[in-house]
Enzyme design. Structure first.
Site, PDB file in Angstrom:
ATOM      1  N   GLY A  69     -27.113 -15.126   0.047  1.00  6.97           N
ATOM      2  CA  GLY A  69     -26.741 -14.319   1.218  1.00  6.97           C
ATOM      3  C   GLY A  69     -27.512 -14.987   2.312  1.00  6.97           C
ATOM      4  N   ARG A  70     -27.565 -14.231   3.641  1.00  8.49           N
ATOM      5  CA  ARG A  70     -28.418 -14.784   4.560  1.00  8.49           C
ATOM      6  C   ARG A  70     -29.746 -14.913   4.446  1.00  8.49           C
ATOM      7  NH1 ARG A  70     -24.592 -10.561   7.538  1.00  8.49           N
ATOM      8  NH2 ARG A  70     -25.269  -9.519   5.738  1.00  8.49           N
ATOM      9  N   ILE A  71     -30.504 -14.339   3.408  1.00  8.41           N
ATOM     10  CA  ILE A  71     -31.581 -14.465   3.251  1.00  8.41           C
ATOM     11  C   ILE A  71     -31.998 -15.713   2.108  1.00  8.41           C
ATOM     12  CG2 ILE A  71     -33.929 -13.686   2.475  1.00  8.41           C
ATOM     13  CD1 ILE A  71     -32.908 -10.861   3.156  1.00  8.41           C
ATOM     14  N   ARG A 120     -21.720 -14.961  -6.055  1.00  4.40           N
ATOM     15  CA  ARG A 120     -20.298 -14.294  -6.502  1.00  4.40           C
ATOM     16  C   ARG A 120     -19.144 -15.501  -6.006  1.00  4.40           C
ATOM     17  NH1 ARG A 120     -19.912  -8.654  -3.831  1.00  4.40           N
ATOM     18  NH2 ARG A 120     -20.945  -9.827  -2.160  1.00  4.40           N
ATOM     19  N   HIS A 126     -43.594  -4.288  -1.238  1.00  2.26           N
ATOM     20  CA  HIS A 126     -42.718  -4.228  -0.733  1.00  2.26           C
ATOM     21  C   HIS A 126     -42.610  -4.455   0.871  1.00  2.26           C
ATOM     22  CE1 HIS A 126     -38.065  -2.638  -0.910  1.00  2.26           C
ATOM     23  NE2 HIS A 126     -38.126  -3.739   0.051  1.00  2.26           N
ATOM     24  N   ILE A 127     -43.103  -5.861   1.228  1.00  2.00           N
ATOM     25  CA  ILE A 127     -43.490  -6.253   2.764  1.00  2.00           C
ATOM     26  C   ILE A 127     -42.497  -7.349   3.286  1.00  2.00           C
ATOM     27  CG2 ILE A 127     -45.877  -5.346   2.542  1.00  2.00           C
ATOM     28  CD1 ILE A 127     -46.788  -8.235   2.468  1.00  2.00           C
ATOM     29  N   GLY A 128     -41.335  -7.680   2.447  1.00  2.00           N
ATOM     30  CA  GLY A 128     -40.550  -8.701   2.708  1.00  2.00           C
ATOM     31  C   GLY A 128     -40.182  -8.761   4.197  1.00  2.00           C
ATOM     32  N   ARG A 147     -34.800  -6.293  -5.114  1.00  2.00           N
ATOM     33  CA  ARG A 147     -34.921  -4.761  -5.590  1.00  2.00           C
ATOM     34  C   ARG A 147     -35.435  -4.844  -6.927  1.00  2.00           C
ATOM     35  NH1 ARG A 147     -34.735  -3.945  -0.883  1.00  2.00           N
ATOM     36  NH2 ARG A 147     -33.608  -2.189   0.074  1.00  2.00           N
ATOM     37  N   GLU A 166     -40.803   2.724  -6.912  1.00  2.00           N
ATOM     38  CA  GLU A 166     -42.123   2.274  -5.644  1.00  2.00           C
ATOM     39  C   GLU A 166     -42.447   3.462  -5.095  1.00  2.00           C
ATOM     40  OE1 GLU A 166     -40.056  -0.605  -3.008  1.00  2.00           O
ATOM     41  OE2 GLU A 166     -39.881  -1.928  -4.565  1.00  2.00           O
TER      42      GLU A 166
HETATM   43  C1  DGY Z   1     -34.542  -4.532   3.016  1.00  3.25           C
HETATM   44  O1  DGY Z   1     -34.116  -4.772   4.273  1.00  3.25           O
HETATM   45  O2  DGY Z   1     -33.749  -4.138   2.337  1.00  3.25           O
HETATM   46  C2  DGY Z   1     -35.863  -4.603   2.864  1.00  3.25           C
HETATM   47  O3  DGY Z   1     -36.305  -4.533   1.247  1.00  3.25           O
HETATM   48  C3  DGY Z   1     -36.737  -3.444   3.544  1.00  3.25           C
HETATM   49  O4  DGY Z   1     -37.064  -4.247   4.709  1.00  3.25           O
END
Ligand code: DGY
Length: 321
Positions: free
Chosen positions: A157-159, A179, A287-289, A239, A268
């Site tokens: 995806g975008r990330i 996909r 969880h600090i992405g 996730r 979490e």
């Molecule tokens: C998201 O955006 O889904 C991250 O996991 C939370 O910032």
């Protein structure tokens, strides 16, 4: 005319609401690090016109059945596995998320985690602070190279794209599984489409970027870890539910794979005594992405824009379709 009520399920600084102070009646859970009590949340769902939620609130059937006036749920995340989107849709409630604004920041963190895991940065820092550095040694805290290695991105995806761009700067071979094929990414970044099996068997870094859905739940299990190279490093910033944590633990313990960098967990916050956190070859983050001041501010602003759009009868900016 009565002002619409917005329920905000986490403490958000007042300044973000200033543009709407004449238009909305804002109610808020005034804790920054504590999740709203379920009964408090449900009570507010009953009367809210709009909900501003975070990934810690379960907006499931039980919650949605309480709603009497709800028109929009703006989730402060790109992921939305905490919301029953289908049921919300059935009820005519719009759900929005925060794509795009967090892609680059999350890619930065993913790459930082990949590098920290490969080069044992956290372990090395602990080593020096614990006073264990007595001398230089040829293989002291030696890790794995990153440059010119193969990175396999699961979920383009975008990330994923933003991670691939960073990988190109390290002269890495970039494989991806998705996909659907992304020709633009192949042409512009030089990423190569790969089957899931080929990706996990040939990559030095397996980077999990796929959202959590019924199809991706437990996608990484014992069998997948066994197929990976024994030198492979597994990174997850999407996730926790995509990974079977017991199987990951066993794979790391038995050295089926070399190491893992994890920003997300099945439950979490993960308990500090969790077996995964006892392993030296795990680099773990809470969880600090997307957690930078700039990006979190953009995410909050986007949530509020989405709410405003829907309450005014306009199309939201980033609906979940
Ligand atoms: C998201 O955006 O889904 C991250 O996991 C939370 O910032």
């Amino acid at each position: 005319m009565m002002k619409p009520t917005i329920y905000v399920s986490r403490k958000i600084p007042n300044e973000f609401f200033e543009p709407y102070q004449n238009d909305w009646n804002v109610e808020m859970w005034h804790e920054e690090t504590q999740v709203v009590d379920r009964d408090v949340f449900l009570k507010h769902v009953q009367k809210a016109d709009a909900l501003f939620t975070t990934l810690t609130e379960r907006v499931d059937r039980e919650a949605l059945d309480q709603a009497k006036n709800l028109k929009v749920i703006a989730n402060l995340a790109v992921g939305y596995d905490n919301i029953d989107v289908e049921y919300a849709k059935e009820k005519g409630i719009v759900v929005t998320n925060t794509p795009d604004v967090l892609s680059e920041t999350t890619a930065d963190l993913t790459f930082a985690l990949l590098m920290a895991t490969a080069r044992r940065i956290v372990e090395a820092e602990q080593f020096i602070k614990d006073g264990k550095w007595t001398n230089w040694a040829p293989f002291l805290l030696a890790g794995a190279d990153i440059h010119h290695k193969t990175i396999g991105i699961v979920g383009m995806g975008r990330i994923g794209e933003a991670i691939a761009r960073r990988a190109r700067g390290f002269d890495m071979k970039i494989l991806y599984h998705n996909r659907s094929r992304k020709e633009k990414v192949e042409q512009e970044i030089g990423a190569l489409y790969s089957s899931f099996d080929e990706l996990i068997t040939t990559s030095d870094f397996v980077v999990c970027m796929t959202p959590l859905t019924e199809d991706t739940e437990n996608m990484f299990q014992a069998e997948e870890f066994k197929k990976m190279k024994s030198s492979a490093i597994f990174i997850n910033t999407s996730r926790g539910g995509v990974v079977n944590e017991e199987d990951l633990y066993n794979a790391l313990k038995k050295k089926d794979i070399q190491a893992a960098g994890l920003d997300v967990f099945q439950n979490e916050p993960i308990d500090e005594h969790h077996p995964l956190l006892q392993l030296e070859n795990v680099t773990a983050l809470p969880h600090i992405g997307s957690a930078t001041y700039e990006t979190r501010s953009k995410m909050i602003t986007l949530c509020l824009h989405n709410i405003n759009q829907v309450l005014k009868g306009n199309k939201p900016i980033t609906p979940i379709l």
